[in-house]
Scaffold this motif. Structure first.
Motif, PDB file in Angstrom:
ATOM      1  N   ARG A  10       0.784  -1.243  -0.108  1.00 13.60           N
ATOM      2  CA  ARG A  10      -0.018  -0.003   0.038  1.00 13.60           C
ATOM      3  C   ARG A  10       0.875   1.103   0.027  1.00 13.60           C
ATOM      4  O   ARG A  10       0.780   2.098  -0.753  1.00 13.60           O
ATOM      5  CB  ARG A  10      -0.771   0.013   1.177  1.00 13.60           C
ATOM      6  CG  ARG A  10      -1.910  -0.831   0.965  1.00 13.60           C
ATOM      7  CD  ARG A  10      -3.159  -0.693   2.127  1.00 13.60           C
ATOM      8  NE  ARG A  10      -4.024  -1.919   2.348  1.00 13.60           N
ATOM      9  CZ  ARG A  10      -4.043  -2.748   2.859  1.00 13.60           C
ATOM     10  NH1 ARG A  10      -3.439  -2.700   3.879  1.00 13.60           N
ATOM     11  NH2 ARG A  10      -5.153  -3.589   2.908  1.00 13.60           N
ATOM     12  N   LYS A  11       1.855   1.356   0.814  1.00 15.62           N
ATOM     13  CA  LYS A  11       2.649   2.461   0.819  1.00 15.62           C
ATOM     14  C   LYS A  11       3.529   2.989  -0.380  1.00 15.62           C
ATOM     15  O   LYS A  11       3.308   4.006  -0.701  1.00 15.62           O
ATOM     16  CB  LYS A  11       3.854   2.013   1.955  1.00 15.62           C
ATOM     17  CG  LYS A  11       4.835   3.419   2.223  1.00 15.62           C
ATOM     18  CD  LYS A  11       5.971   2.998   3.300  1.00 15.62           C
ATOM     19  CE  LYS A  11       7.244   3.309   2.940  1.00 15.62           C
ATOM     20  NZ  LYS A  11       8.291   2.752   3.889  1.00 15.62           N
ATOM     21  N   ARG A  15       2.182   5.935  -4.006  1.00 19.64           N
ATOM     22  CA  ARG A  15       3.053   6.731  -4.687  1.00 19.64           C
ATOM     23  C   ARG A  15       2.978   7.051  -5.990  1.00 19.64           C
ATOM     24  O   ARG A  15       3.453   7.733  -6.982  1.00 19.64           O
ATOM     25  CB  ARG A  15       4.636   6.306  -4.458  1.00 19.64           C
ATOM     26  CG  ARG A  15       5.147   6.558  -3.099  1.00 19.64           C
ATOM     27  CD  ARG A  15       6.461   6.056  -2.757  1.00 19.64           C
ATOM     28  NE  ARG A  15       6.605   6.141  -1.422  1.00 19.64           N
ATOM     29  CZ  ARG A  15       7.925   5.615  -0.791  1.00 19.64           C
ATOM     30  NH1 ARG A  15       8.856   5.136  -1.628  1.00 19.64           N
ATOM     31  NH2 ARG A  15       8.158   5.709   0.581  1.00 19.64           N
ATOM     32  N   LEU A  16       2.137   5.778  -6.742  1.00 15.37           N
ATOM     33  CA  LEU A  16       1.548   6.154  -7.964  1.00 15.37           C
ATOM     34  C   LEU A  16       0.198   7.322  -8.049  1.00 15.37           C
ATOM     35  O   LEU A  16      -0.768   6.902  -7.567  1.00 15.37           O
ATOM     36  CB  LEU A  16       1.025   4.668  -8.668  1.00 15.37           C
ATOM     37  CG  LEU A  16       0.620   4.485  -9.784  1.00 15.37           C
ATOM     38  CD1 LEU A  16       1.649   5.159 -10.858  1.00 15.37           C
ATOM     39  CD2 LEU A  16      -0.039   3.279 -10.124  1.00 15.37           C
ATOM     40  N   THR A  17       0.559   8.430  -8.663  1.00 14.98           N
ATOM     41  CA  THR A  17      -0.574   9.203  -8.796  1.00 14.98           C
ATOM     42  C   THR A  17      -1.549   8.735  -9.864  1.00 14.98           C
ATOM     43  O   THR A  17      -1.168   8.509 -10.838  1.00 14.98           O
ATOM     44  CB  THR A  17      -0.097  10.724  -9.139  1.00 14.98           C
ATOM     45  OG1 THR A  17       1.095  11.051  -7.997  1.00 14.98           O
ATOM     46  CG2 THR A  17      -1.119  11.617  -8.815  1.00 14.98           C
ATOM     47  N   THR A  18      -2.871   8.881  -9.613  1.00 18.01           N
ATOM     48  CA  THR A  18      -4.090   8.504 -10.563  1.00 18.01           C
ATOM     49  C   THR A  18      -5.024   9.578 -10.608  1.00 18.01           C
ATOM     50  O   THR A  18      -5.217  10.424  -9.897  1.00 18.01           O
ATOM     51  CB  THR A  18      -4.492   7.256 -10.155  1.00 18.01           C
ATOM     52  OG1 THR A  18      -5.259   7.438  -8.928  1.00 18.01           O
ATOM     53  CG2 THR A  18      -3.526   6.089  -9.793  1.00 18.01           C
ATOM     54  N   GLY A 150      -0.564   9.639  -2.484  1.00 20.51           N
ATOM     55  CA  GLY A 150      -0.156   9.505  -1.179  1.00 20.51           C
ATOM     56  C   GLY A 150      -1.331   9.204  -0.115  1.00 20.51           C
ATOM     57  O   GLY A 150      -1.543   9.620   1.080  1.00 20.51           O
ATOM     58  N   GLY A 151      -2.320   8.599  -0.709  1.00 21.37           N
ATOM     59  CA  GLY A 151      -3.666   8.115   0.042  1.00 21.37           C
ATOM     60  C   GLY A 151      -4.386   9.363   0.336  1.00 21.37           C
ATOM     61  O   GLY A 151      -5.532   9.434   1.422  1.00 21.37           O
TER      62      GLY A 151
END
Ligand SMILES: Cc1cc2nc3c(=O)[nH]c(=O)nc-3n(C[C@H](O)[C@H](O)[C@H](O)COP(=O)(O)O)c2cc1C
Length: 176
Positions: A10-11, A15-18, A150-151
């Motif tokens: 998950r962490k 970091r994959l921006t969508t 970043g959640g």
């Protein structure tokens, strides 16, 4: 999990921006749907897309029954739509549903793809759903998009309508 810890998975994927999309389906009591950021364009000919849905997703089950759904790429001002369809329902919805060929879609989205459900594949604790695009449309100028990074929700540092004018650092070489 073969030495792969869920918290690390998950962490790192945070970091994959969508972008953020709403998958909408004709539910038993009107329009229903789920927030999804696993959308991927698959094929141009035929026009296919996919998204991944948890094996427990009510929306995915409904899509398999109904055979049709819409994908709505959300604009920056539609965070409430996203939250509502990700298990944090609002008491008073602020959005407007529309309908095409019996499939609900949401007003104000940056793009809408009405799809026929064609296939699904197992993907661990998720299912991979494939849709064939039968209709697609969007406003002439896209609003600044809703992002997830970043959640948490994020926006580009541009105002609505300015996105098309962002200076390009290189030519568009891949449009897939
Ligand atoms: C930004 C964001 C992206 C999400 N992407 C997915 C996804 O790609 N697949 C998935 O199964 N759930 C995803 N979720 C969680 C679902 O939206 C959530 O579990 C929802 O309540 C499922 O609804 P359903 O069981 O009614 O189908 C995401 C949530 C958020 C906030």
């Amino acid at each position: 999990m073969n030495g792969i810890k869920a918290e690390d998975f998950r962490k790192l994927f945070r970091r994959l921006t969508t972008g953020v999309t709403l998958i909408a389906v004709d539910g038993e009591n009107g329009p229903a749907g789920m927030t999804v950021n696993s959308l991927t364009p698959v094929s141009l000919d035929p026009p296919l897309l996919l998204f991944c849905a948890s094996a427990s997703s009510a929306t995915a089950k409904r899509i398999a029954t109904i055979g049709a759904f819409s994908v709505n790429i959300l604009a920056g001002h539609q965070q409430d739509v996203s939250m509502h369809h990700a298990g944090r329902p609002l008491a008073t919805p602020t959005w407007c549903w529309r309908e095409s060929h019996g499939v609900p879609w949401i007003d104000g989205a940056n793009a809408v793809f009405r799809c026929r459900f064609v296939e699904e594949y197992p993907g661990g604790d998720h299912r991979i759903l494939i849709g064939q695009i039968e209709e697609m449309f969007g406003p002439e100028t896209a609003a600044t998009p809703l992002l997830y990074h970043g959640g948490q929700y994020a926006r580009l540092p541009y105002e609505d309508g300015d996105v098309a004018n962002v200076p390009r650092t290189e030519d568009l070489w891949w449009t897939g």
